[in-house]
Design an enzyme around this catalytic site. Structure first.
Site, PDB file in Angstrom:
ATOM      1  N   GLY A  30      55.236 151.305  20.998  1.00 42.85           N
ATOM      2  CA  GLY A  30      56.461 151.885  21.411  1.00 42.85           C
ATOM      3  C   GLY A  30      56.241 152.925  22.085  1.00 42.85           C
TER       4      GLY A  30
ATOM      5  N   ILE B 207      57.299 156.470  21.137  1.00 43.26           N
ATOM      6  CA  ILE B 207      56.347 157.477  20.431  1.00 43.26           C
ATOM      7  C   ILE B 207      55.025 157.095  19.891  1.00 43.26           C
ATOM      8  CG2 ILE B 207      56.565 159.229  18.629  1.00 43.26           C
ATOM      9  CD1 ILE B 207      59.387 158.984  18.666  1.00 43.26           C
TER      10      ILE B 207
ATOM     11  N   ASP C 266      52.161 145.996  16.349  1.00 40.76           N
ATOM     12  CA  ASP C 266      53.602 145.910  17.122  1.00 40.76           C
ATOM     13  C   ASP C 266      54.133 144.359  17.691  1.00 40.76           C
ATOM     14  OD1 ASP C 266      54.825 148.728  19.028  1.00 40.76           O
ATOM     15  OD2 ASP C 266      56.068 146.535  18.974  1.00 40.76           O
TER      16      ASP C 266
ATOM     17  N   GLY D 110      58.904 147.425  21.775  1.00 41.51           N
ATOM     18  CA  GLY D 110      57.722 148.374  22.534  1.00 41.51           C
ATOM     19  C   GLY D 110      57.332 147.308  23.624  1.00 41.51           C
TER      20      GLY D 110
ATOM     21  N   THR E 134      64.619 144.871   9.277  1.00 45.33           N
ATOM     22  CA  THR E 134      63.390 145.324   9.868  1.00 45.33           C
ATOM     23  C   THR E 134      63.126 146.574   9.129  1.00 45.33           C
ATOM     24  OG1 THR E 134      63.813 144.677  12.038  1.00 45.33           O
ATOM     25  CG2 THR E 134      62.105 146.063  11.874  1.00 45.33           C
TER      26      THR E 134
ATOM     27  N   ALA F  51      57.756 157.746   9.939  1.00 47.95           N
ATOM     28  CA  ALA F  51      58.809 158.358  10.613  1.00 47.95           C
ATOM     29  C   ALA F  51      60.141 158.131  10.264  1.00 47.95           C
ATOM     30  CB  ALA F  51      58.212 157.581  12.250  1.00 47.95           C
TER      31      ALA F  51
ATOM     32  N   TYR G 192      71.834 152.224  10.484  1.00 44.81           N
ATOM     33  CA  TYR G 192      70.502 152.622  11.099  1.00 44.81           C
ATOM     34  C   TYR G 192      70.469 153.879  10.208  1.00 44.81           C
ATOM     35  CZ  TYR G 192      66.983 154.930  13.609  1.00 44.81           C
ATOM     36  OH  TYR G 192      65.840 155.555  14.164  1.00 44.81           O
TER      37      TYR G 192
ATOM     38  N   LYS H  24      67.382 154.088   7.168  1.00 46.10           N
ATOM     39  CA  LYS H  24      65.914 154.867   7.149  1.00 46.10           C
ATOM     40  C   LYS H  24      66.335 155.699   6.075  1.00 46.10           C
ATOM     41  CE  LYS H  24      63.603 155.420  10.039  1.00 46.10           C
ATOM     42  NZ  LYS H  24      62.157 154.589  10.157  1.00 46.10           N
TER      43      LYS H  24
END
Ligand code: UDP
Length: 323
Positions: free
Chosen positions: A10, A12, A31, A36, A95, A117, A149, A153
């Site tokens: 990806g 980052i 990945d 990505g 995911t 992350a 989202y 997270k």
């Protein structure tokens, strides 16, 4: 050290692979290339300390083998980009929640340190700017997909901290704030690569809403340097760190800035949020990090100004896309 970087192809992740290799480490990047791209890491293929595994992190058997062979996991694989999230919320939720759950469970099995992350989306619509790590997140209703989202997270953070508290797993959480740089794609909504491409092609820059919403854009180089320092610091274990820049700009000013720095003849087109995303879409007006916690522990201080970073991104698009 041998590091496993999930999401290693990806935007980052690929920069982090490079930094780890430059620091003399071995890197295994996993990945599934959903967002990505192999082009992000092709230049690393000749390096004997680099290995790429094309696989999803949802494959627990593969993750078991890779994590058992590594010393530390940098977990960056996630569904990202507001547009992608609104378009495909099932993929986003599954995911992010299931992927992180597998990473943490397997890392715990082998007692491997994990850098998770995370994101400034965690603060949601909070107006308590600048955002401190211990500040409240203000989420919108579940009927608005955008919040899937942030909540997914947040669940990743809860789970990582729970593994730390309950099982003693060493984890470090980094919340990235609007990270930008070469290789970032505008395909999933990110504003800077979109504006730069639009400007270089002479197309109108699409400013959503009234353009008075503001963001702070951080250079990926500053962010990954801090990630490595935090990952190595024993004092960071079990803690959460904001990583971003504090230079704030409205989106309309960003559009003018990109036009100016590219020397483009593009105009600006305003697009209502409902049209850009979904009816009832909620955006945050301001998003500014308080970076005091990372500054105190590792001396974190972003070195790149927005102009520096924009110029590098513009040069990147001019070269790679011949614009
Ligand atoms: N945005 C915009 N035009 C675009 C893409 C995004 O005006 O073509 C706006 C978006 O609505 C938000 C800001 O730019 O207010 C930053 O969007 P991005 O998706 O890059 O990151 P976010 O801060 O929303 O996570």
């Amino acid at each position: 050290m041998k590091a496993l970087v999930t999401g290693g192809a990806g935007f980052i992740g690929s920069h982090l692979d490079e930094l780890l290799l430059n620091a003399g480490h071995e890197v295994v990047a996993i990945d599934d290339l959903s967002t990505g791209s192999e082009a992000n890491i092709r230049h690393l293929f000749g390096n004997s300390r680099f290995r790429f595994v094309l696989e999803t992190i949802a494959n627990e058997a593969v993750m078991d083998r890779l994590i058992s062979e590594c010393d530390m996991v940098f977990h960056l694989a996630a569904a990202v980009g507001v547009e992608l999230i609104v378009r495909d919320p099932v993929h986003t939720i599954e995911t992010n929640i299931m992927g992180s759950s597998i990473v943490l469970r397997v890392a715990n099995r082998y007692r491997r340190k994990v850098m998770l992350a995370s994101t400034s989306e965690i603060y949601g619509k909070s107006a308590d700017v600048p955002f401190r790590e211990d500040g409240d997140g203000v989420m919108g209703p579940t009927t608005h997909q955008r919040w899937a989202y942030a909540n997914s997270k947040a669940m990743d953070e809860f789970l990582a901290l729970a593994y730390h508290k309950q099982r003693g797993l060493p984890v470090v959480i980094c919340r990235f704030f609007n990270t930008i740089g070469p290789r970032q794609t505008g395909r999933y909504g990110m504003v800077v690569p979109r504006f730069v491409r639009q400007a270089l092609r002479g197309e109108p820059l699409t400013v959503y809403g009234d353009g008075q919403q503001s963001r702070c854009f951080a250079d990926v180089a500053d962010v990954i340097e801090a990630v490595l320092k935090l990952a190595a610091h024993p004092g960071a274990v079990g803690n959460v760190y904001n990583l971003g820049n504090t230079e704030e700009i409205t989106i309309i000013d960003l559009a003018h800035r990109v036009i100016e720095r590219t020397g483009s003849a593009s105009t600006i087109a305003t697009v209502p949020y409902d049209e850009a995303y979904e009816p009832g879409f909620e955006d945050m007006r301001r998003r500014v990090p308080d970076i005091g916690r990372a500054a105190a522990l590792i001396g974190y201080q972003p070195r790149h100004s927005l102009n520096d970073t924009l110029d590098r991104i513009i040069a990147y698009y001019r070269t790679t896309e011949r614009l």
